[in-house]
Enzyme design. Structure first.
Site, PDB file in Angstrom:
ATOM      1  CD  GLU A  91      87.002  37.389  47.379  1.00 28.38           C
ATOM      2  OE1 GLU A  91      87.535  36.574  46.612  1.00 28.38           O
ATOM      3  OE2 GLU A  91      85.768  37.440  47.578  1.00 28.38           O
ATOM      4  CD  GLU A 148      82.991  36.954  41.784  1.00 28.38           C
ATOM      5  OE1 GLU A 148      82.333  37.028  40.738  1.00 28.38           O
ATOM      6  OE2 GLU A 148      84.224  37.069  41.824  1.00 28.38           O
TER       7      GLU A 148
END
Ligand code: IPT
Length: 981
Positions: free
Chosen positions: A505, A435
């Site tokens: 994820e 991220e």
């Protein structure tokens, strides 16, 4: 004179990644290292440049000060996900910047005279400054990698020195360590020191391929400068000598670029009949590398446990040893409920063993290199690792990804991870971090890795984000997060796919979650190009907290929890519980295990989805057993047949597993002759470990595949009048509510559940509230009696619609039959449930049922709960998700009894398999509580029987459940019979 380390203000200088720090390497731990863990003098300064006072308390190393009860310090854990805990922009840090000063004396061993002395700090969060006897020694950043400093010439053997570690909590580095976890400060991994000969191994790089080819590259240095004449290296693999690559020696000797300061040598061998490493059979070999002086004496030694294996991407498949392996992964943080961040070898062994027991074969070290022991354990126990660098700039991702001031930090963090972990067979993929948008800093780091270690693929979600098929970015894998399953399938079918698709994820495990996991895996196994993913995440990061003073229980808190539940006076703290003004609440509790590592029900779901052995019915006369592993046969497994008969209990028989190679199937005869009568029949193959495994004792259940042998007979449509027992009547009160001696609250309609985290964060519960489903107002419309039978029509009014609900109570043999019908208006197009709720008297403490179980299951999370006869105490039915919410449901229940120890109680038979829950709590009790210590169990049972129950989905972060698991408006009908035992 001002301290030069402080004068640099390294906490606001991203260009300064280290000073005086030794290069990272993979030589491994030296024998004779001395551990410096224990109590150190400690003081917490309000800022890094504040003067160090004369008053000291003490703090334990390794450990974060935020979790320790230290005199006069009150810097507590703080949880934020994306947003930074302070307002300053990168690279600034706040003026109020807790800084821990750790100090202790060390006695330098006499026999270290003439040796090279190295201080090793396992990890410190987030900037480490080292002084010895007041002299500046070094600086290091990266809260999750070790830093080593050369103390030769700084300390004197035989004398005493003072080591000071100054740890600054907030820094420019915090902006790239903005991971979704608690913020802490301190020295989080062990501190030690050791001595080597001046002539030493500077690095060892092992390459061991699946065909048995081994190459060991050694770098050699001498701290005196020039290397002495005549040094050489030797090595052994499982006791067998390695061959020196004399050709390389010759080339090096002739190459003017090879200096006398950096030695290079290579050892080679080829192992015949090599036992390859993979996650199923993690075969390891012992490698010893020795550096010799010219006279043959040993100057330095390096030990490794290595595995022979290849990783490659061919087309859109990731191959391990040529096999397209499924990646059944989980994201794992270094977390512990008592220490916060520091994890012991035993903890990690327990973590990974648990994962193995529940069918996982991969770990992503989210979002930083984990404790070094984790990789040793993954090598030994057999888990594939995606090793992720300590880079997450979430809040300022876009600014930082291309900020040249952070360029060095990106390359430093990624390269040091690779240098540390490159010899682990378990590491199959490098990850550039998490991220952090995508920028030139990533490409710089990717370039370094691709040159240094061409043997492994690289992944980075940020790079793959925009175009999963792009061929020119920093990611060799399309590794999206929380992508809708239909998008993944569409990509794989599009013809545009160029890379393996493995979600970094997916299936967010917050609270009662992980709906549709089995649907995901059905699609993954059916769609070439899809290879798996990593569930978010392993732990619920609940910190054990004393309720009275709000402090963390700390290291002494062991034994204050059991089966997911904190002891009285304690609770599992989540964001905000330490009084943090900025926090992200319970979003930190999103793991497949509770803070004490108790598995949540989803673990059983996962175990079954990952089953190495599968079972299918074969025509009408037999079964097909298949081996769903990639590398081994079934010889490590034992099995037993179990036949569950709806009306005849459970029969067992020993099972012989066929001899199957991976991917093979075999037909086997039915182990039982089915009794003629007896209704539904289910056959389960209970598969267990045949021998002790490093991760589980013999007899541990591995999976329990099940097939239905016979369906329930379709119930004959008996007219209600015929089952009515003449002369008996059902009693209802003036409001049309059933009066029954065992019920304290009559059966009424329920459309609502205590919002799960998915319901709440996905905005679903908001709609329910807007519709008034949490506070329906019941009004009886009519009560009609007819030959002992009572028909009650009621209306349940929400704020935007009215539900008409009819209950017909009919006296039957031994009890009452209840036929219900609810008509939901179109406005209520997505409700939590449609069903009945009632409450019982106290004392009915055992639930026995025939249906799916024994653990909690929901419509979209029920693949791991086989049908059978189950028996569980009422108090154990409830799953204590950290923030109280709907929990404890059982899917596919056909009938149940609730009984007291003397056998009295009630029995309920359902018209068809239904969702049932029996707990001590009303939905509103759960909704009102933020933690479990606030819940007061009711003495009786709150029983829900649902005609329809909404799936769980994963909407707290990711897709909601599928439309097929939603509860539609319109007419719902269900029937049940209540009898007294
Ligand atoms: C994603 C993060 O990578 C992970 O660290 C965690 O925060 C997870 O979500 C949610 O629990 S980022 C999210 C904004 C998609």
């Amino acid at each position: 004179m001002a301290d030069p380390l402080l004068a640099l203000r390294p906490w606001e200088a991203p260009e300064v990644t280290s000073w005086g720090r030794l290069p990272m390497n993979a030589v491994g731990r030296r024998s004779g290292a001395l551990c410096l863990d224990g109590d150190w003098r400690f003081q917490l300064l309000p800022a890094p440049d504040a003067p160090v006072g004369a008053a000291w308390s003490s703090a334990y190393v390794p450990g974060v000060w935020t979790m320790q009860t230290i005199q006069d310090t009150d810097d507590r854990p703080q949880y934020t996900n994306v947003r930074m805990p302070f307002a300053e922009f990168p690279p600034q840090s706040p003026a109020a910047n807790p800084t821990g000063v750790y100090e202790r004396e060390v006695d330098v061993p006499h026999d270290w005279a003439g040796r090279r002395i190295v201080l090793h700090v396992g990890a410190a969060e987030s900037v480490l400054l080292v002084h010895v006897d007041g002299r500046p020694v070094g600086i290091s950043k990266d809260s999750h990698l070790a830093a080593e400093f050369d103390l030769t010439g700084v300390v004197r053997p035989g004398e005493r020195s003072v080591v000071r570690l100054t740890v600054v909590k907030w820094s420019d580095a915090s902006h790239i360590e903005d991971q979704d976890q608690w913020w802490h400060g301190g020295v989080t991994r062990s501190v030690l020191w050791y001595a080597t000969d001046p002539l030493h191994l500077a690095d060892v790089t092992v390459r061991a391929g699946r065909h048995g080819d081994l190459r060991v590259d050694c770098r050699v240095r001498d701290s005196g400068g020039a290397l002495p004449e005549g040094w050489y290296v030797s090595g052994e693999l499982d006791g067998q000598p390695l061959t020196r690559d004399t050709e390389l020696d010759r080339i090096n000797a002739e190459d003017e670029r090879v200096s006398g300061f950096l030695g290079e040598a290579r050892l080679l061998t080829t192992v015949a009949d090599v036992r390859t490493w993979n996650a199923e059979t993690p075969e390891l070999y012992d490698l010893t590398v020795r550096l010799h002086r010219a006279d043959g004496t040993v100057a330095d030694t390096s030990y490794h446990r290595i595995g022979f294996r290849d990783v490659e991407i061919v087309g859109r498949d990731l191959l391990v040893n040529g096999e397209r392996v499924y990646i059944r992964g989980v994201n794992r943080h270094d977390f512990h409920p008592l220490t916060g961040r520091t994890v012991s070898y035993d903890d990690m062994r327990a973590d990974l063993s648990l994962l193995k027991r529940f069918g996982f074969n991969a770990v992503r070290t989210a979002h930083y290199p984990n404790d070094p022991a984790l990789y040793d354990l993954a090598d030994e126990l057999g888990l594939y690792v995606v090793d992720e660098a300590d880079i997450e700039s979430h809040d300022h991702a876009h600014e930082i990804a291309d900020d040249p001031r952070y360029l060095g930090a990106f390359v430093d963090r990624v390269s040091r991870m690779v240098l540390r972990d490159k010899n682990h067979p378990s590491v199959i993929i490098w990850s550039l971090g998490n991220e952090s948008d995508y920028g030139a800093n990533h490409d710089a780091a990717a370039g370094w890795v691709r040159r240094h270690d061409p043997t492994r693929p690289l992944q980075y979600e940020g790079a793959a984000k925009l175009d999963w098929g792009a061929t020119d970015d920093a990611s060799d894998i399309a590794c999206p997060m929380y992508a809708p399953l239909e998008d993944c399938v569409a990509h794989a079918l599009s013809g545009e796919q160029t890379k393996p698709l493995i979600q970094c994820e997916y299936s967010h495990a917050m609270g009662n979650s992980n709906g549709t996991l089995a649907d995901h895996w059905a699609a993954i196994e059916a769609t070439p190009g899809l290879q798996g993913g990593f569930i978010w995440e392993f732990w619920d990061h609940g910190i054990l907290q004393r309720v009275n003073d709000g402090r963390p229980a700390g290291r002494g808190g062991a034994r204050l929890y059991e089966s997911g539940v904190a002891a009285p006076g304690h609770r599992w703290a989540y964001g905000g519980d330490f009084g943090e003004p900025i926090h992200d609440g319970a979003f930190i509790a999103d793991g497949v295990v509770f803070p004490d590592r108790t598995p949540k029900p989803v673990m059983y779901e996962h175990r079954e989805i990952a089953a190495p052995v599968r079972l299918e019915p074969f025509r009408h006369e037999g079964l097909v057993v298949s081996n769903h592993q990639h590398f081994r046969g079934l010889e490590w497994l034992a099995a037993e047949w179990e036949l569950s008969l709806a009306d005849g209990g459970t029969l067992r028989a020993p099972a012989e597993l066929p001899d199957l190679r991976p991917g093979e199937t075999a037909a086997v005869p039915l182990p039982f002759a089915l009794p003629r009568d007896g209704g539904e029949a289910w056959l389960t193959l209970r598969v267990t470990t045949a021998d002790d495994q490093p991760w589980a004792p013999r007899g541990t259940e591995v999976c329990a595949p099940q097939v239905r042998l016979r369906a329930a007979p379709v119930p004959a449509d008996v007219p209600v009048a015929e089952v009515t027992v003449p002369g008996r009547r059902v009693e209802v009160d003036a409001d049309g509510l059933l009066v029954h001696p065992l019920l304290t609250a009559a059966p009424t309609l329920s459309l609502w559940r205590a919002p799960t985290d998915n319901d709440a964060l996905g905005g679903i519960a908001l709609r329910w509230r807007a519709w008034g489903l949490d506070a329906l107002v019941r009004e009886v419309v009519s009560v009609r009696r007819e030959e002992g039978r009572v028909s009650v029509l009621a209306e349940y009014a929400g704020s935007v619609g009215v539900v008409r609900h009819r209950q017909v109570f009919t006296p039957v043999e031994g009890g009452i039959r209840v036929d219900e019908e609810a008509e939901l208006p179109d406005e209520f197009d997505d409700v939590a449930r449609v069903g009945t709720v009632f409450e019982t008297v106290a004392g009915l403490d055992l639930l026995e049922w025939f249906g799916q179980g024994p653990w909690e299951s929901y419509p979209d999370r029920s693949a791991g709960a086989p049908v059978g006869h189950h028996s569980v105490p009422v108090d154990s039915l409830f799953t204590p998700y950290l923030r109280p919410q709907e929990s404890g449901g059982r899917h596919g229940v056909r009938r149940f009894t609730l009984s007291a120890p003397d056998g009295t109680g009630l029995a309920v038979a359902l018209d068809e398999p239904r969702q049932v829950s029996v707990t001590r709590y009303r939905a509103e009790d759960l909704t009102a509580a933020a933690h479990h210590d606030e819940l007061v169990p009711r003495p009786g049972c709150v029983v829900h029987i649902d005609a329809a129950h909404r799936g769980l989905g994963t909407a707290s972060c990711g897709p909601d459940t599928f439309p097929s698991y939603l509860v539609a408006p319109g007419v719902h009908r269900w029937s049940w019979t209540l009898r007294t035992l």
